[in-house]
Design a protein around this motif. Structure first.
Motif, PDB file in Angstrom:
ATOM      1  N   GLY A  29      67.013 -23.785 -57.146  1.00 47.45           N
ATOM      2  CA  GLY A  29      67.915 -24.576 -56.303  1.00 47.45           C
ATOM      3  C   GLY A  29      69.295 -23.943 -56.233  1.00 47.45           C
ATOM      4  O   GLY A  29      69.870 -23.778 -55.158  1.00 47.45           O
ATOM      5  N   ILE A  32      69.388 -20.686 -54.214  1.00 43.21           N
ATOM      6  CA  ILE A  32      69.353 -20.896 -52.764  1.00 43.21           C
ATOM      7  C   ILE A  32      70.727 -21.333 -52.263  1.00 43.21           C
ATOM      8  O   ILE A  32      71.187 -20.892 -51.208  1.00 43.21           O
ATOM      9  CB  ILE A  32      68.262 -21.921 -52.402  1.00 43.21           C
ATOM     10  N   VAL A  33      71.399 -22.183 -53.029  1.00 45.68           N
ATOM     11  CA  VAL A  33      72.750 -22.600 -52.632  1.00 45.68           C
ATOM     12  C   VAL A  33      73.691 -21.400 -52.639  1.00 45.68           C
ATOM     13  O   VAL A  33      74.646 -21.346 -51.862  1.00 45.68           O
ATOM     14  CB  VAL A  33      73.278 -23.698 -53.583  1.00 45.68           C
ATOM     15  N   ARG A  35      74.946 -20.373 -55.743  1.00 44.27           N
ATOM     16  CA  ARG A  35      75.831 -20.623 -56.877  1.00 44.27           C
ATOM     17  C   ARG A  35      75.294 -19.885 -58.087  1.00 44.27           C
ATOM     18  O   ARG A  35      74.108 -19.562 -58.147  1.00 44.27           O
ATOM     19  CB  ARG A  35      75.827 -22.137 -57.185  1.00 44.27           C
ATOM     20  N   THR A  42      69.209 -25.189 -69.818  1.00 44.86           N
ATOM     21  CA  THR A  42      69.480 -26.331 -70.704  1.00 44.86           C
ATOM     22  C   THR A  42      70.015 -27.558 -69.971  1.00 44.86           C
ATOM     23  O   THR A  42      69.972 -28.647 -70.526  1.00 44.86           O
ATOM     24  CB  THR A  42      70.487 -25.939 -71.804  1.00 44.86           C
ATOM     25  N   ASP A  43      70.510 -27.391 -68.744  1.00 49.16           N
ATOM     26  CA  ASP A  43      71.041 -28.559 -68.025  1.00 49.16           C
ATOM     27  C   ASP A  43      70.024 -29.692 -67.872  1.00 49.16           C
ATOM     28  O   ASP A  43      70.385 -30.859 -68.062  1.00 49.16           O
ATOM     29  CB  ASP A  43      71.600 -28.142 -66.658  1.00 49.16           C
ATOM     30  N   ALA A  47      70.454 -33.621 -69.196  1.00 46.93           N
ATOM     31  CA  ALA A  47      70.259 -34.800 -68.344  1.00 46.93           C
ATOM     32  C   ALA A  47      69.239 -35.752 -68.965  1.00 46.93           C
ATOM     33  O   ALA A  47      69.415 -36.975 -68.916  1.00 46.93           O
ATOM     34  CB  ALA A  47      69.805 -34.357 -66.958  1.00 46.93           C
ATOM     35  N   GLY A 194      59.179 -31.765 -51.816  1.00 47.12           N
ATOM     36  CA  GLY A 194      59.623 -31.178 -50.551  1.00 47.12           C
ATOM     37  C   GLY A 194      58.870 -31.676 -49.334  1.00 47.12           C
ATOM     38  O   GLY A 194      58.881 -32.869 -49.031  1.00 47.12           O
ATOM     39  N   ALA A 202      64.312 -38.328 -49.934  1.00 48.07           N
ATOM     40  CA  ALA A 202      65.735 -38.620 -49.755  1.00 48.07           C
ATOM     41  C   ALA A 202      65.972 -39.687 -48.690  1.00 48.07           C
ATOM     42  O   ALA A 202      66.931 -40.449 -48.781  1.00 48.07           O
ATOM     43  CB  ALA A 202      66.477 -37.338 -49.376  1.00 48.07           C
ATOM     44  N   HIS A 270      62.035 -26.166 -51.779  1.00 43.16           N
ATOM     45  CA  HIS A 270      63.438 -26.083 -51.370  1.00 43.16           C
ATOM     46  C   HIS A 270      63.617 -25.583 -49.947  1.00 43.16           C
ATOM     47  O   HIS A 270      64.636 -25.852 -49.330  1.00 43.16           O
ATOM     48  CB  HIS A 270      64.195 -25.159 -52.327  1.00 43.16           C
ATOM     49  N   LEU A 271      62.637 -24.833 -49.432  1.00 40.95           N
ATOM     50  CA  LEU A 271      62.873 -24.140 -48.163  1.00 40.95           C
ATOM     51  C   LEU A 271      62.238 -24.815 -46.950  1.00 40.95           C
ATOM     52  O   LEU A 271      62.607 -24.517 -45.822  1.00 40.95           O
ATOM     53  CB  LEU A 271      62.355 -22.701 -48.252  1.00 40.95           C
ATOM     54  N   VAL A 272      61.281 -25.716 -47.176  1.00 43.79           N
ATOM     55  CA  VAL A 272      60.557 -26.285 -46.031  1.00 43.79           C
ATOM     56  C   VAL A 272      60.951 -27.754 -45.864  1.00 43.79           C
ATOM     57  O   VAL A 272      60.922 -28.516 -46.826  1.00 43.79           O
ATOM     58  CB  VAL A 272      59.031 -26.156 -46.236  1.00 43.79           C
ATOM     59  N   PRO A 273      61.340 -28.165 -44.645  1.00 38.14           N
ATOM     60  CA  PRO A 273      61.715 -29.566 -44.428  1.00 38.14           C
ATOM     61  C   PRO A 273      60.490 -30.469 -44.394  1.00 38.14           C
ATOM     62  O   PRO A 273      59.378 -30.005 -44.175  1.00 38.14           O
ATOM     63  CB  PRO A 273      62.397 -29.537 -43.068  1.00 38.14           C
TER      64      PRO A 273
END
Lengths: 304, 352
Positions: A29, A32-33, A35, A42-43, A47, A194, A202, A270-273
């Motif tokens: 993720g 792709i952004v 960042r 570890t994030d 969480a 996805g 979403a 992540h890439l396909v709507p």
């Protein structure tokens, strides 16, 4: 293979798989952004701990029992799937000569688990997500059935152990090139991801999990990640030759192939709507199912 | 601090935030999507970020939203003025937001700052007026108004004659997939919208209309491409490949407005950076009835903030009756006749 050795080993592998799934999702993720990947490894753990420390929220008049059990069903189905996967010649935790059929049954019961999860909170968005998932679930299960039967034809057996052995000469991904791409769609549907995420999407503020907070949220997300590990391991077994490979031990080959399928699924996520339900139903019935028939035809002609 | 290692470990991660967007907060929210962990549901958030001014009529909704966050929780006001009676409000400046967030996250996890109590009593908003132990109402499974909500009853179907139960409820004003501030009164059958009125239009978002990249990003987010939505190429838009995929996933003819444009046309205009379109008198009743939930969310996110505000402003409870008299419910007035769309997306209004 005795259960006493096998089950802890399987759960340990599943735990590593869960962590890999969460880390991959976060890292891909962020890539792709555009960042820095940062603490992607570890994030997710942070969480999880934070959510565990937080309040378990309730809705008005929920179905308490099923809300509690739905993540359990989902997780258990993932464990069943993983237990069917052979990790060495003739070695799998559940030794069954119709293991493809049992996996198909587990896939179908996933629809029930997801529905119960959306039903239980007694709230509109989870319920809409639950019904939508059932509507899409049926044709997706048909897809799965056709491509898995096609993968079983060269082995002349519905046993995943025989399916792997039949790929010693040539992997199914080459022999039946349409099978794996179609099965990836099934994996995305089974794991609510996805383009095939009609349950937890979403547009419904999280759908069946919109009312999940604290420990409930972790339980459901853990089960979802466990199903990703299991379904990717099945994909690696049915299409990529499972434990077959030179030099390295079989279980390591299986793990690497499972990881590769996981990367592909996360990228597609992540890439396909996600298209609207009616358009997706049309796509599945008019385009994907005929392709699945073609896959079956190729497998059948190959077997002649 | 006296934090256990588990709390300290959890506090070292990014705080889960739910953004309640008010007037003028939308553009800032788009920027924050890239840096904060913005959650889709308040149930998964610890910090309520109030972004933009909250009109007095939205305050009760904000309080209810606040109570949805699990404990421990806290609220941060950013570019917003907290009401006078809000106890010990935390305010954050433009460049101090992230620091304030992490500090607050740490202090509520450690217990240094007490979790914010509920505003509303934790009980049903209305009295029990149903019949029977499970609110099944009058006869069999029908009738009754348990806790002030009428039981769903079967109704004529717009689409396939199945006569499913129709369910009416208000949606908004802080749902992340709706324009902020909008309260929609919807009647649904399953997830098919039978009727839609806007009981409150969206908040004004000055300056957001000339940001086509943000508009495309919102559409991408509704269709679950959150990572691509954050990526920007040199022209300020998400990657062209992503926009092309998005366009292909949208049915042709979906959400046709009175000026004849559908969602794809509006997406093309954003991609080509055309000037925002003038208002054409479209109402929600032209757009939403007959659509499934997912399609409806795509349609609502296919207009720039000013335009959807104008559409909703004339789609209030009074506006609806006028609309019937105009006889304009069935089809957009200026729709070209050769654009019927796919059969399964035949989105004409209810047969009057």
């Amino acid at each position: 293979m005795s259960l006493i050795v096998g089950l802890p080993a399987l759960l340990a592998l599943l735990l590593i798989g869960l962590w890999a799934a969460a880390a991959l999702d976060t890292a891909i993720g962020r890539l792709i952004v555009g960042r820095p990947v940062g603490m992607a490894a570890t994030d997710p753990l942070r969480a999880v701990v934070a959510d565990y420390l937080r309040q378990r929220t309730d809705t008005e008049a929920p179905d308490h029992l099923n809300w509690l059990l739905a993540p359990g069903y989902y997780f258990l189905l993932a464990v069943v799937g993983l237990a069917l996967v052979p990790f060495a010649p003739d070695q799998s935790l559940i030794a069954l000569d119709t293991s493809v059929v049992l996996w198909g049954a587990a896939e179908a019961v996933v629809v029930v688990a997801v529905f119960l999860h959306g039903w239980s909170p007694n709230a509109p968005f989870p319920l809409i997500g639950a019904y939508r998932y059932v509507a899409i679930g049926l044709p997706v299960m048909l897809l799965s059935m056709f491509v898995l039967i096609a993968a079983s034809i060269p082995a002349q057996s519905l046993d995943l152990r025989a399916v792997v052995e039949s790929q010693r000469g040539l992997w199914n991904v080459i022999r039946q090139p349409l099978g794996l791409p179609l099965f990836l769609a099934v994996v995305m549907s089974l794991t609510l991801r996805g383009p095939f995420d009609y349950a937890d999407s979403a547009d419904l503020a999280g759908g069946t999990s919109a009312e999940d907070g604290g420990p409930r949220w972790i339980a459901w997300q853990t089960a979802r990640a466990a199903m990703l590990v299991a379904a990717c391991a099945i994909a690696a077994t049915a299409f990529l030759g499972g434990y077959l490979g030179p030099v390295l031990p079989g279980w390591l080959w299986l793990s690497l192939k499972t990881l590769a399928v996981m990367v592909a699924v996360v990228l597609l996520t992540h890439l396909v709507p996600r298209m609207p339900v009616a358009r997706m139903l049309t796509l599945i019935w008019i385009v994907l199912l005929p392709i699945a028939f073609l896959d079956l035809l190729i497998a059948g002609l190959g077997a002649l | 601090m006296g934090m256990s290692w588990a709390r300290a470990f959890a506090a070292s991660g990014p705080p889960p935030v739910f953004a309640a967007i008010g007037a003028g907060g939308l553009q800032r929210a788009e920027e924050l999507h890239g840096t904060l962990r913005l959650q889709r549901s308040p149930r998964q958030a610890a910090i309520l970020l109030v972004l933009g001014e909250i009109a007095p009529d939205l305050l009760p909704f904000l309080q209810r939203l606040h109570d949805h966050l699990p404990h421990p929780r806290a609220t941060i006001w950013h570019r917003a003025t907290p009401p006078g009676d809000w106890t010990d409000p935390v305010q954050a400046t433009a460049d101090g937001l992230e620091r304030t967030l992490t500090d607050l996250w740490r202090s509520i996890l450690s217990g240094d700052r007490a979790s914010e109590p509920d505003f509303l009593p934790d009980k049903p908003p209305n009295e029990w007026r149903g019949v029977g132990p499970h609110g099944q109402g009058g006869k069999g499974m029908m009738g009754g108004t348990p806790y002030g909500r009428p039981m769903a009853m079967t109704d004529d179907d717009l689409r396939d004659g199945l006569s499913l139960d129709a369910y009416s409820a208000p949606f908004g004003p802080f749902l992340p997939m709706l324009p902020p501030g909008l309260i929609l009164d919807l009647t649904l059958q399953g997830d098919v919208i039978q009727s839609a009125t806007a009981t409150r239009p969206p908040c004004p978002q000055p300056g957001s209309d000339d940001r086509p990249g943000d508009a495309i990003a919102r559409l991408m987010r509704v269709m679950d491409m959150p990572a691509l939505a954050l990526r920007r190429t040199r022209d300020g838009l998400p990657p062209a490949m992503g926009i092309a995929m998005l366009r292909r996933a949208i049915p042709d003819g979906l959400g046709r407005a009175r000026d004849g444009t559908d969602v794809r046309d509006r997406l093309d205009r954003w991609r080509d950076k055309d000037a925002p379109q003038a208002d054409d008198g479209t109402r929600l009743s032209d757009l939403l009835p007959g659509l499934e939930w997912h399609e409806a969310m795509i349609v609502l996110n296919s207009f720039q903030p000013d335009r959807i505000r104008a559409i909703c402003a004339r789609s209030g409870p009074e506006g609806g009756d006028e609309d019937d008299k105009d006889g304009n419910r069935d089809a957009p007035a200026h729709a070209p006749p050769d654009h019927g769309g796919h059969q399964h997306h035949d989105m004409t209004g209810p047969a009057a």
